[in-house]
Write an enzyme that holds these catalytic residues in place. Structure first.
Site, PDB file in Angstrom:
ATOM      1  N   ARG A 233       0.914  -1.421   0.131  1.00  0.00           N
ATOM      2  CA  ARG A 233       0.490   0.530  -0.265  1.00  0.00           C
ATOM      3  C   ARG A 233       1.153   1.326   0.021  1.00  0.00           C
ATOM      4  O   ARG A 233       2.008   1.172   0.492  1.00  0.00           O
ATOM      5  CB  ARG A 233      -0.912   0.202   1.050  1.00  0.00           C
ATOM      6  N   GLU A 262      -2.036   7.610  -5.168  1.00  0.00           N
ATOM      7  CA  GLU A 262      -2.878   7.006  -6.244  1.00  0.00           C
ATOM      8  C   GLU A 262      -4.429   7.372  -6.467  1.00  0.00           C
ATOM      9  O   GLU A 262      -5.220   6.594  -5.260  1.00  0.00           O
ATOM     10  CB  GLU A 262      -2.370   5.617  -6.445  1.00  0.00           C
ATOM     11  N   HIS A 280      -0.429  -0.246  -9.292  1.00  0.00           N
ATOM     12  CA  HIS A 280      -1.628  -1.050  -8.662  1.00  0.00           C
ATOM     13  C   HIS A 280      -1.941  -2.374  -9.671  1.00  0.00           C
ATOM     14  O   HIS A 280      -3.680  -2.081  -9.411  1.00  0.00           O
ATOM     15  CB  HIS A 280      -2.085  -0.176  -8.002  1.00  0.00           C
TER      16      HIS A 280
END
Length: 320
Positions: A233, A262, A280
């Site tokens: 993360r 993001e 991601h």
């Protein structure tokens, strides 16, 4: 018939989820594939009064969880729970569940790919050749077998990453809250791992306690010239501290599948030549996504039938 609201999805359609939900006699309402705010998700849930919520990236707030009259489960279509108000679900007696093991191989492969690119320069040299340069004398590459790699978070994925790196001949260090690792991993404290590692790979969950786990102090404790890889993360890493370390040369590079901020990460970080960024996607493969979607929907059907989920993340009725 129960109503299931799927807040969002990161794939072309919800056909797999719909097939599983409707085969069990329930109804699926799908939210947008594009980003929706927490308020928009709250409105979607309030409009349909579901017995189950499935969520990919969308924020499922305490208000959203409080809205349905008979909510039984909030199912994360993924692993991390940082977008779900878990205490609110527990307090009102609803399950929270995830699918913790659907993408172990994919994320481990992605972490190793980022490491290999830093060591062997594949992305940077591809860019330079396509720009018209052909300069093998510029190579400053590394022997992968000589690397010491530290893994922050030796769980399912961290262990899989370690197994791959051990096959390359790397020395692998690890740290975890339990202090337990697997064969071939040298377990130690986080501070000791940072000081000894040529590459640090983060495989830790994001919690209040782990926010900016890798901050300016911990980056300063890393070996000069080391590389930082994050496939967990974005907020685990303090972006300002990472930028400062790259600017000073203390770190030689970073490989990031996740970035603080993001889906609009800071350009000052992602535009750097010494940073490789992917959007991601470490979890993603055709096989992993199909498995994730099917198993998430099956978990919802299981709970709606009166059973406990296979992978519970809370205790309904217990404030946490």
């Amino acid at each position: 018939m129960a109503c299931v609201v799927q807040t969002d999805f990161a794939w072309p359609d919800v056909a797999i989820e719909r097939t599983v939900i409707e085969a069990a006699g329930h109804r699926l309402i799908a939210g947008p594939s594009s980003h929706a705010s927490a308020a928009e998700i709250e409105a979607l849930i309030a409009a349909h009064n579901p017995q189950a919520i499935m969520t990919c990236w969308a924020q499922v707030s305490a208000a959203a969880i409080a809205s349905p009259s008979d909510l039984r489960i909030v199912q994360r279509i993924g692993v991390g729970l940082d977008n779900i108000a878990v205490p609110a679900a527990s307090a009102r007696g609803a399950w929270v569940a995830n699918v913790p093991d659907y993408c172990v191989g994919e994320v481990a492969d992605h972490a190793v790919a980022l490491l290999l690119d830093w060591a062997r320069g594949t992305v940077s040299f591809d860019r330079s050749v396509k720009a018209g340069a052909w300069n093998p004398a510029a190579a400053r590459l590394r022997r992968v077998a000589d690397l010491t790699v530290g893994i922050v978070g030796v769980g399912r994925i961290g262990t899989a990453t370690a197994q791959r790196l051990l096959a390359f001949g790397c020395r692998v260090l690890g740290t975890s809250p339990s202090g337990r690792g697997s064969v071939g991993i040298e377990m130690m404290t986080l501070d000791a791992l940072l000081a000894a590692s040529d590459v640090v790979i983060i495989h830790a969950p994001l919690t209040d306690a782990s926010h900016h786990l890798i901050d300016a102090g911990r980056i300063a404790a890393m070996k000069p010239g080391a590389c930082l890889i994050n496939v967990s993360r974005g907020p685990l890493v303090d972006t300002a501290a990472l930028l400062a370390a790259l600017d000073s040369g203390h770190l030689s590079g970073a490989g990031l599948d996740v970035v603080e901020g993001e889906p609009e990460p800071p350009r000052a970080l992602v535009d750097r030549a010494d940073v490789v960024v992917t959007p991601h996607i470490a979890f993603s493969s055709e096989a992993s996504l199909a498995e994730l979607r099917r198993r998430s929907a099956e978990e919802v059907v299981r709970v709606l039938a009166g059973d406990a989920p296979q992978f519970p993340c809370n205790i309904p009725g217990l404030s946490q």
